[in-house]
Design a protein around this motif. Structure first.
Motif, mmCIF file in Angstrom:
data_model
loop_
_atom_site.group_PDB
_atom_site.id
_atom_site.type_symbol
_atom_site.label_atom_id
_atom_site.label_comp_id
_atom_site.label_asym_id
_atom_site.label_seq_id
_atom_site.Cartn_x
_atom_site.Cartn_y
_atom_site.Cartn_z
ATOM 1 N N ALA A 15 0.576 -1.742 -0.201
ATOM 2 C CA ALA A 15 0.062 -0.147 0.385
ATOM 3 C C ALA A 15 0.897 1.387 -0.234
ATOM 4 O O ALA A 15 1.820 1.150 1.021
ATOM 5 C CB ALA A 15 -0.610 -0.036 1.161
ATOM 6 N N VAL A 71 -4.268 6.211 2.821
ATOM 7 C CA VAL A 71 -3.977 5.290 1.707
ATOM 8 C C VAL A 71 -5.342 6.456 0.940
ATOM 9 O O VAL A 71 -6.166 6.320 0.655
ATOM 10 C CB VAL A 71 -4.172 3.719 1.444
ATOM 11 N N GLN A 134 -3.238 0.399 -2.787
ATOM 12 C CA GLN A 134 -3.230 -0.708 -2.555
ATOM 13 C C GLN A 134 -3.591 -1.497 -3.411
ATOM 14 O O GLN A 134 -4.541 -1.193 -4.096
ATOM 15 C CB GLN A 134 -3.757 -0.628 -1.015
#
Length: 342
Positions: A15, A71, A134
């Motif tokens: 990720a 993320v 990711q």
């Protein structure tokens, strides 16, 4: 109950995590099984949005502030590789485009059909909800829309971008014979131009300083200009996509009496608009907050060739080099795509 870890050999994944301003790092993270009502998507392409760049450079985008590792990635699609308990196993293997907005269906806004205005919504890739940079991501099954095999992974990711443009064009009231001015020739503006023509606009003028973007707009049938000051006429609607304060202000002066000024670009927290022109011409000013009920319409338009998405991709990066999307500027950039699992 916490999500269950995978028990096969694919227990962890890579990720790309934003820890703060200009601090992106690759990390290993656990792969979790999808819960009830979810599917696990193997990520294909992820588009880099202007808001992603703001998060990286400034630690915030509009009112969203990065206060913990995040993320990024809200423009994405991929392939369903697992369904949650009770899910439709026939969907495994299906390619999808994912709507990143998750609203409470019982909120007053959702009940009246404006789920994009739910103040409690979650959104993949903004603070509070990790996004698609990711290798795998669990998403609500109802947010994963099937796409045909003829549609590229890049186009699947850009359904999100096109949806923003579609919301703006709808709010502009574009119809047969409309004269439309678009400020900003990035992906939002270029998709808005294509959609305006589809809705029947007779003329679309697009203002953009970058020559490559102007050329792309011209290929879609737009009249183009490098400078708003050189546009000396009034339009039924202006769709402002830059978020630049002076452009927002001056674009309002290009709206005909009874017309509409549609603001998509966010920019600074505060902005100025010319109130005498707004009041004396009875110009309607409308903001655009994401989208609602757009995915099937956009997928169909792209799949049938009525919207050209793929030609807007100016750079593709493998996941290993994803950080370059932020650290290596491309002067001719329209849209950068990151290929996560290739």
């Amino acid at each position: 109950m916490s999500p269950e870890l995978l028990t096969d050999t694919s227990r962890t994944m890579r990720a790309l995590v934003l820890h703060g301003k200009e601090d992106l790092r690759f990390e290993r993270r656990d792969v979790l099984r999808p819960g009830p009502g979810e599917v696990r998507v193997e990520i294909g392409s992820v588009g880099v949005c202007g808001s992603d760049k703001h998060f990286y450079l400034e630690g915030r985008a509009s009112s969203d502030i990065v206060s913990e590792p995040l993320v990024l990635g809200h423009e994405f699609g991929g392939r369903i590789v697992e369904v949650g308990p009770g899910g439709d196993e026939a969907r495994v293997g299906q390619r999808v485009s994912v709507e990143p907005l998750m609203a409470d269906p019982l909120s007053p806004q959702a009940r009246r059909g404006s789920y994009n205005l739910d103040p409690g919504q979650r959104f993949f890739g903004v603070p509070g909800t990790d996004g698609a940079l990711q290798q795998y991501l669990n998403v609500p099954a109802e947010n994963a829309f099937d796409i045909p095999d003829s549609m590229s992974d890049d186009a699947a990711a850009m359904v999100e971008t096109i949806s923003v443009s579609l919301n703006g064009v709808r709010k502009a009231g574009v119809s047969a014979g409309s004269r439309i001015l678009i400020t900003g020739g990035g992906p939002i503006g270029l998709f808005a131009a294509q959609l305006a023509f589809l809705q029947g606009a007779s003329r679309v003028v697009l203002v953009e300083p970058q020559s490559e973007r102007r050329a792309k707009a011209a290929s879609f049938g737009c009249e183009v200009s490098a400078d708003l000051a050189s546009v000396d006429e009034l339009f039924d609607a202006v769709i402002e996509c830059t978020g630049v304060g002076v452009v927002r202000h001056d674009s309002c002066l290009k709206v005909a009496p009874g017309g509409r000024a549609i603001f998509i670009g966010v920019g600074a927290q505060d902005a100025s608009i010319p109130m005498p022109a707004i009041i004396e011409r009875e110009v309607s000013v409308q903001g655009v907050m994401r989208y609602a009920f757009t995915w099937p319409t956009v997928i169909d338009a792209v799949a049938t060739g009525r919207i050209d998405a793929d030609s807007l991709v100016s750079r593709t990066l493998p996941f290993d080099r994803a950080i370059e999307a932020w650290t290596v500027p491309l002067t001719t950039e329209v849209k950068t795509m990151i290929h996560v699992n290739r």
